[in-house]
Enzyme design. Structure first.
Site, PDB file in Angstrom:
ATOM      1  CG  ASN A 152      13.856  -7.839 -27.884  1.00 17.18           C
ATOM      2  OD1 ASN A 152      14.499  -8.886 -27.747  1.00 17.18           O
ATOM      3  ND2 ASN A 152      14.365  -6.778 -28.468  1.00 17.18           N
ATOM      4  CD  GLU A 250      24.273  -7.706 -30.743  1.00 20.46           C
ATOM      5  OE1 GLU A 250      25.284  -8.237 -31.191  1.00 20.46           O
ATOM      6  OE2 GLU A 250      24.058  -6.479 -30.813  1.00 20.46           O
ATOM      7  CB  CYS A 284      18.804  -4.146 -29.697  1.00 19.27           C
ATOM      8  SG  CYS A 284      18.498  -5.595 -28.811  1.00 19.27           S
ATOM      9  CD  GLU A 464      23.597 -12.965 -31.665  1.00 15.56           C
ATOM     10  OE1 GLU A 464      23.660 -14.201 -31.580  1.00 15.56           O
ATOM     11  OE2 GLU A 464      22.821 -12.280 -31.008  1.00 15.56           O
TER      12      GLU A 464
END
Ligand code: UN1
Length: 499
Positions: A152, A250, A284, A464
């Site tokens: 994505n 993640e 997300c 991250e």
């Protein structure tokens, strides 16, 4: 025109997989093959990890500022190629061109930001409790990092992992999602051109499953950094955990926009449409829930439904397109399967809900932007990550209930509140159980200089981007140097006050 063919990059060579098998890279807006790619297996993983192991020591010993300079050069090349990369991204995974440019820009931002870490990577120098003794800490690379990345954000997310790993002195094996091999190849080509030594970054293409497991469990891999679904994240954590490997995950989200009765409703509408339907809801961070105060619910829903019905689906390269396709037929079917689930549980489809069957859209993997109303907080559509252009509207009485509903899912990535009341905004910021919180803005659009990641089942405690990424890709080493020339015992010897 011949169809481009994409290969692995191992030990500085562009090579076919050992099996010689290939897989297709499709344009999800048309269903047409835009490239073929070599399909890797265990043997290719082994070669890639061995190449990384061979390269890791020389890379670790190459000065960090010089490692950073290679990243700067990579950033410059990305900037020159931004438009071409963005167009390839739109063709490969469907997001509209303006958003694809944003994805490349996020990769450029991350690359430049991380390049600067070549000259930082601060440790601590602290006073020692004994005389003539030195105490400090420094970062130490892990060795070989496996970067397993989603489709994505096929450019930005790989840079979130690869750039910090490299600047800290790790070697990398990069396994991108099989829907986006082309953008992965482009990123590796750029780093190769920027002067990255052979073997420091290796690329293996192919669908996950056995290939992913071989990479995760390879004894030569020290850290697995994964972004993707919660199911795969749990599987990776299990098989890597048994081997005591470092794992950074993640995972999913069920992000909500909360609209209070003191909000600017029209502004919240902009944030909702952008966050729920941008990237066809495949972030997300997408707003898959809207939690609205009763007092503004009718006004908000009427406007949201009207706006959603006007959104134009199409190929992401066409200027008139608001919402592109979803990534695959499987994704399209999974999203569609939630419509009867919602209806059975008592929700109502107020806009969208269909797979378009007419004209050119029928050839691609499109799903109408969809608004579900009459949703209760415990319904499946309010709890499960759908990863498509579907948002569920839930009504609440007040801020307390809004926060309770917000925190009632297993995920904790992003959320936002629309309010003009500073007290409400601060209470919300304090109580939201998410790694990202927005006030008077949507749930998407995090910048790379702050940590990115989520609480609860969205991850496993790592972040991250920002400074936080450095902690994932390095170990702390604490160093004591005793220059007293005699045995000194910490916690036991009492230093003298005499001069
Ligand atoms: C993701 O969907 O995994 O904040 C990443 C955002 C983007 C990154 C999304 N900067 O929406």
């Amino acid at each position: 025109m011949t169809t481009p063919h994409l290969r692995n990059y191992i030990g500085g060579q562009w090579i076919e997989s050992e099996s010689g098998e290939v897989f297709d890279d499709l344009d999800p807006a048309t269903g047409k093959v835009i490239a073929t790619a070599t399909k890797s297996g265990k043997a290719d993983v082994e070669r890639a990890v061995e190449a990384a192991q061979r390269a890791r020591d020389a890379w670790r010993l190459y000065p960090a500022p010089k490692r950073g300079e290679i990243l700067y050069r990579a950033g410059e090349i990305m900037l020159q190629r931004k438009e071409q990369l963005a167009r390839e991204m739109t063709s490969e995974m469907g997001k509209v061109l303006a958003e694809a440019r944003g994805d490349i820009q996020e990769g450029i931002d991350m690359t430049y930001y991380t390049a600067g870490e070549g000259r930082r990577q601060f440790g601590d120098v602290v006073p020692a409790e004994l005389p003539n003794k030195w105490a400090m800490s420094m970062r130490h690379p892990l060795g070989v990092v496996a970067a397993i990345t989603p489709w994505n954000f096929p450019f930005a997310i790989p840079t979130w992992k690869i750039m910090p790993a490299l600047v800290l002195g790790n070697a990398v094996v990069f396994k991108p999602a099989s829907y986006t091999p082309m953008l992965a190849v482009r990123l590796v080509e750029i780093l190769e051109e920027a002067g990255l030594p052979k073997g420091v970054l290796n690329l293996v293409l192919g669908p996950g499953g056995a290939l992913g497991d071989a990479l995760v469990t390879h004894p030569g891999v020290d850290l697995v950094s994964f972004t993707g679904s919660s199911d795969v994240g749990a599987h990776i954590s299990e098989i890597a955990g048994r081997l005591l490997k470092r794992v950074s995950c993640e995972l999913g989200g069920k992000n909500a926009i909360v609209v209070l009765d003191d909000a600017d409703v029209d502004l919240s509408l902009e944030g909702i449409v952008w966050s729920a339907f941008g990237t066809s809801g495949q972030r997300c961070t997408a707003a898959s829930r809207v939690i609205t105060h009763r007092g503004v619910a009718k006004d908000l829903v009427d406007k949201l439904v009207a706006r959603t019905k006007k959104l134009r689906m199409g190929h992401g390269l066409e200027a008139t397109t608001d919402v592109g396709p979803v990534v695959s037929k499987d994704a399209q079917e999974k999203i569609q399967s939630y419509i009867p689930i919602a209806e059975r549980e008592g929700a109502t489809v107020a806009a969208g809900g269909q797979i378009p069957t007419a004209g050119a859209l029928a050839n691609g993997f499109f799903h109408e932007p969809t608004v579900l109303i009459d949703v209760k907080p415990n319904m499946r559509v309010a709890q499960e990550e759908i990863f498509g252009p579907v948002t569920a509207v839930i009504e609440v009485r007040d801020l307390d209930e809004a926060i309770k509903v917000l925190n009632s899912t297993k995920y904790g990535l992003s959320c936002s509140v629309y309010t003009k009341n500073v007290n409400n905004a601060f209470r919300f910021m304090r109580d939201a159980e998410t790694g990202l919180v927005y006030v008077n803005a949507g749930t998407i659009g995090a910048e790379i200089q702050l940590p990115f990641g989520g609480m609860k089942s969205t991850g496993n405690g790592h972040r991250e981007a920002g400074r936080a990424a450095l902690d994932v890709y390095s170990e702390w080493k604490s160093i004591y140097v005793d220059y007293s020339g005699k045995l000194q015992r910490a916690q036991m010897d009492e230093p003298s006050t005499a001069s």
